[in-house]
Structure formats: structure tokens, C-alpha cells
Design a protein around this motif. Structure first.
Motif, mmCIF file in Angstrom:
data_model
loop_
_atom_site.group_PDB
_atom_site.id
_atom_site.type_symbol
_atom_site.label_atom_id
_atom_site.label_comp_id
_atom_site.label_asym_id
_atom_site.label_seq_id
_atom_site.Cartn_x
_atom_site.Cartn_y
_atom_site.Cartn_z
ATOM 1 N N LEU A 6 0.616 -1.363 -0.221
ATOM 2 C CA LEU A 6 -0.030 -0.006 0.024
ATOM 3 C C LEU A 6 1.146 1.116 -0.060
ATOM 4 N N HIS A 7 0.978 1.887 -0.854
ATOM 5 C CA HIS A 7 1.668 3.167 -1.144
ATOM 6 C C HIS A 7 0.157 4.916 -1.489
ATOM 7 N N ARG A 8 0.867 5.583 -0.215
ATOM 8 C CA ARG A 8 -0.339 6.885 -0.061
ATOM 9 C C ARG A 8 1.299 8.235 -0.444
ATOM 10 N N VAL A 19 0.065 -11.928 11.541
ATOM 11 C CA VAL A 19 0.990 -10.853 10.630
ATOM 12 C C VAL A 19 1.040 -9.884 10.769
ATOM 13 N N PRO A 20 2.622 -8.925 11.401
ATOM 14 C CA PRO A 20 2.666 -7.688 11.126
ATOM 15 C C PRO A 20 3.021 -6.947 10.051
ATOM 16 N N VAL A 21 2.500 -5.467 9.272
ATOM 17 C CA VAL A 21 3.370 -4.678 8.711
ATOM 18 C C VAL A 21 4.171 -3.908 8.881
ATOM 19 N N LEU A 22 5.049 -3.464 8.085
ATOM 20 C CA LEU A 22 6.480 -2.852 8.133
ATOM 21 C C LEU A 22 5.862 -1.869 7.734
ATOM 22 N N HIS A 23 5.721 -0.432 8.489
ATOM 23 C CA HIS A 23 5.548 1.011 8.217
ATOM 24 C C HIS A 23 6.373 1.947 7.667
ATOM 25 N N ILE A 24 6.154 1.819 6.876
ATOM 26 C CA ILE A 24 7.990 3.256 6.393
ATOM 27 C C ILE A 24 6.842 4.292 5.884
ATOM 28 N N GLU A 81 4.387 7.178 3.057
ATOM 29 C CA GLU A 81 3.773 6.086 3.358
ATOM 30 C C GLU A 81 3.809 4.685 2.561
ATOM 31 N N PHE A 82 4.384 3.555 2.927
ATOM 32 C CA PHE A 82 4.027 1.843 2.305
ATOM 33 C C PHE A 82 3.868 1.139 3.544
ATOM 34 N N HIS A 83 2.845 0.546 3.609
ATOM 35 C CA HIS A 83 2.341 -0.180 4.179
ATOM 36 C C HIS A 83 2.997 -2.034 3.789
ATOM 37 N N LEU A 84 3.880 -2.414 3.795
ATOM 38 C CA LEU A 84 4.441 -3.905 3.220
ATOM 39 C C LEU A 84 3.722 -4.938 4.350
ATOM 40 N N PRO A 85 3.934 -6.201 3.771
ATOM 41 C CA PRO A 85 4.180 -7.545 4.688
ATOM 42 C C PRO A 85 5.261 -7.752 5.543
ATOM 43 N N GLY A 86 5.193 -8.008 6.588
ATOM 44 C CA GLY A 86 5.880 -7.886 7.708
ATOM 45 C C GLY A 86 6.508 -9.815 7.393
#
Length: 246
Positions: A149-151, A211-216, A232-237
């Protein structure tokens, strides 16, 4: 005579399986004993077994695959994907991601107006509530196996006295070239943390329970260190690690 285990049965089951996963009795990727066999072993009903498994799912140690069963997930295994982080500029002047992945938007992103919340306003050094152009995108790559997810946020104040007062700027990464064309020398700062996903994020990223996300958060800055944009990037962790060149 060993002391009697006074813990609830579901917790005894969770502890038994956890020790087996961490100790290698149940290797990562291999199925765990069935609910029926665990129920017989511990003298409980299947709902009690499921309660114990739920504890392990919440901690990311097991994965339930519909129609196949429950499988061990080891915290010691290396992830399936390593993604270099960063932005580089090509000889042609384009800005591209360091990982080289070609992302496809599920739908063309559309600019909307949002007001800066306090946390993002602090990073962008703008007043809370300042209007921003915002783009949201669900992005996929590798035939849908990779998802993120990219914002993108761009404060209105950054665009004062530019052509983007009348039209929305493009989303990142095309945004970088647009900002460079306005005379900015760009550099970037990233902030990385983990957290549990919101329900809609877990659904979009197809995350199993627990499962958490990596929030960048990536902040694009001018050479004066003035923030120009934020992403903001949300990636599978679970199956991903990030690599930074220092």
C-alpha cells in the motif's frame, strides 16, 4: 512427582506447540498435528485446541491454510524477499527505487484533498490541518505475489507559485522528477517501524492473522532540508526484510 500444570489447557497446547516450533520439532513450513490428535493428546475438545492455536497465530508462529491445515512458521528463518531501500537517479535523470521492482497500481491513483494530521504535520513541518494533495494506491508486482500500500502526500504550501497551484502534481515516484524540475535538489529520509495492520490493510495485503506490517515513512527534502512531500508504505512483515546501504 513433577508439579501439576495448573495452566488452562489451551495455554498448555500453545506452549507445547511453541516449544516444538522454536526447538525444531515442528520445522517451518511443515504441518502441525491435527486438531483431532491434539484434542486426544490433551483430553480436550477441538474448540479448546483452536483457542491454543489462536494464541500462536497472534504471535505469528503458525499459519492456517484453508483446506490444508495449520503449518509452523519459524522466527529464525530468513525471509523470502530482501528489498534494498532507497531512491537513485538514472543517467537520464529519472528517479527510481533501489529495489528495481516494477509496481503496477491496481487502479489509477486519483488526487484527493486531505488535511494534515498532527503526526504527519510534524514531519512535514507544516501547521496541522494544512491542506495536502493525497494519492492512495494498492500496488502489485511479480504477478500479484508482491503487494504494498502506497500513499503520497504533498502540502499545498510546497506548490505555491508553481504550475501545480492550478493542477495536482503526479504521485511518487513521478513526483520526484516534477519537484526536481521546479529547481529542487532532492534527498530522502526514511522511518521504519512494525505494527499490526488495520483490518482493511490486512485484507488488501492478504495477510494471515497475527502477521504485522512494515510501516515505512519516506520524507522527500530539498537541499535546504525543507520537507517537500511524504510517503507511507505498508508492506507484509512476514516474508520480507529491508536492506539499507550505509
Amino acid at each position: 512427582m513433577p508439579p501439576k500444570n495448573t495452566q488452562p489447557k489451551y495455554r498448555q497446547i500453545a506452549d507445547y506447540l511453541r516449544e516444538g516450533i522454536l526447538g525444531g520439532t515442528f520445522p517451518a513450513g511443515q504441518p502441525l498435528p491435527s486438531e483431532e490428535s491434539l484434542a486426544k493428546q490433551f483430553g480436550v475438545t477441538r474448540p479448546t485446541v483452536r483457542q491454543g492455536l489462536s494464541e500462536l497465530r497472534a504471535s505469528g508462529l503458525v499459519e492456517v491454510i484453508m483446506g490444508r491445515g495449520t503449518f509452523a512458521r519459524s522466527p529464525h528463518n530468513r525471509p523470502s524477499h530482501t528489498r534494498p531501500r532507497g531512491v537513485r537517479r538514472t543517467p537520464e535523470g529519472r528517479y527510481v527505487e533501489a529495489d528495481g521492482i516494477r509496481w503496477t497500481d491496481a487502479e489509477p491513483p486519483v488526487a484527493t484533498r486531505t488535511d494534515a494530521p498532527l503526526a504527519l504535520a510534524d514531519l512535514l513541518r507544516i501547521p496541522p490541518g494544512e491542506p495536502m494533495f493525497t494519492y492512495d494506491a494498492l500496488q502489485t508486482a511479480d504477478h500479484g505475489r508482491l503487494r504494498q500500500l502506497h500513499r503520497t502526500y504533498v502540502p499545498f504550501s510546497v506548490l505555491t507559485d508553481t504550475k501545480y497551484e492550478e493542477e495536482a502534481p503526479p504521485p511518487a515516484p513521478e513526483l520526484y522528477g516534477a519537484l526536481a524540475d521546479l529547481g529542487h535538489e532532492l534527498h530522502f529520509t526514511e522511518y521504519v517501524r512494525t505494527r499490526m495492520p488495520l483490518p482493511d490493510q490486512a485484507q488488501a495485503l492478504r495477510l494471515p492473522d497475527g502477521v504485522p506490517v512494515l510501516h515505512i515513512i519516506r520524507v522527500t527534502l530539498a537541499d535546504s532540508d525543507k520537507p517537500l512531500a511524504l510517503e507511507e508504505f505498508h508492506l507484509p512483515g512476514d516474508e520480507l526484510e529491508l536492506m539499507f546501504r550505509l
